[in-house]
Design a protein around this motif. Structure first.
Motif, PDB file in Angstrom:
ATOM      1  N   LEU A 223       0.764  38.471  93.972  1.00  9.13           N
ATOM      2  CA  LEU A 223      -0.277  39.130  93.201  1.00  9.13           C
ATOM      3  C   LEU A 223       0.307  40.315  92.447  1.00  9.13           C
ATOM      4  N   ALA A 224      -0.326  40.653  91.338  1.00  8.27           N
ATOM      5  CA  ALA A 224       0.017  41.877  90.616  1.00  8.27           C
ATOM      6  C   ALA A 224      -1.265  42.653  90.394  1.00  8.27           C
ATOM      7  N   TYR A 225      -1.139  43.972  90.477  1.00  6.58           N
ATOM      8  CA  TYR A 225      -2.299  44.849  90.284  1.00  6.58           C
ATOM      9  C   TYR A 225      -1.866  46.004  89.396  1.00  6.58           C
ATOM     10  N   ASP A 226      -2.579  46.191  88.278  1.00 10.63           N
ATOM     11  CA  ASP A 226      -2.207  47.250  87.327  1.00 10.63           C
ATOM     12  C   ASP A 226      -3.017  48.528  87.492  1.00 10.63           C
ATOM     13  N   GLY A 227      -3.914  48.564  88.464  1.00  9.45           N
ATOM     14  CA  GLY A 227      -4.719  49.748  88.702  1.00  9.45           C
ATOM     15  C   GLY A 227      -5.986  49.817  87.861  1.00  9.45           C
ATOM     16  N   ARG A 228      -6.129  48.908  86.923  1.00 10.40           N
ATOM     17  CA  ARG A 228      -7.297  48.920  86.039  1.00 10.40           C
ATOM     18  C   ARG A 228      -8.131  47.652  86.180  1.00 10.40           C
TER      19      ARG A 228
END
Length: 103
Positions: free
Chosen positions: A8-13
């Motif tokens: 998974l990737a999470y960009d904070g937005r």
């Protein structure tokens, strides 16, 4: 028994999204790359089974937000990071790999 992983990737937005997934040999290759780049690895077979239904690029469903938030908090803790506003640095995207035990 086979190994299964979901990255998974999470960009904070935006909601976290599936960036890689695989079984068996592909799972082992993904794990090797994750270890090489010091990506936190969190083992949770049930969560992996749920996320395996998603396609690459899909955002996680709202029903899993709390579970994934706990995993991201764990990964950030391991990396010495915190969400914006907690007084620590913010490096942008936070990769994470979920691994399920052999089945």
């Amino acid at each position: 028994m086979s190994k299964q992983v979901i990255a998974l990737a999470y960009d904070g937005r935006n909601a976290p999204s599936v960036t890689a997934k695989g079984d068996d040999a592909l799972a082992e290759a993904i794990l090797a790359i994750a270890r090489e780049h010091e990506v936190p690895i969190y083992e949770n077979a049930e969560l992996v089974r749920l996320l395996a239904r998603l396609e690459l690029g899909d955002a996680i469903p709202e029903a899993l937000y709390r579970s994934i938030a706990e995993v991201i908090a764990f990964a950030w803790y391991l990396k010495g990071k915190a969400p914006v506003g907690f007084g620590q640095r913010d490096d942008g995207d936070a990769p994470l790999l979920l691994s399920g035990p052999e089945r």
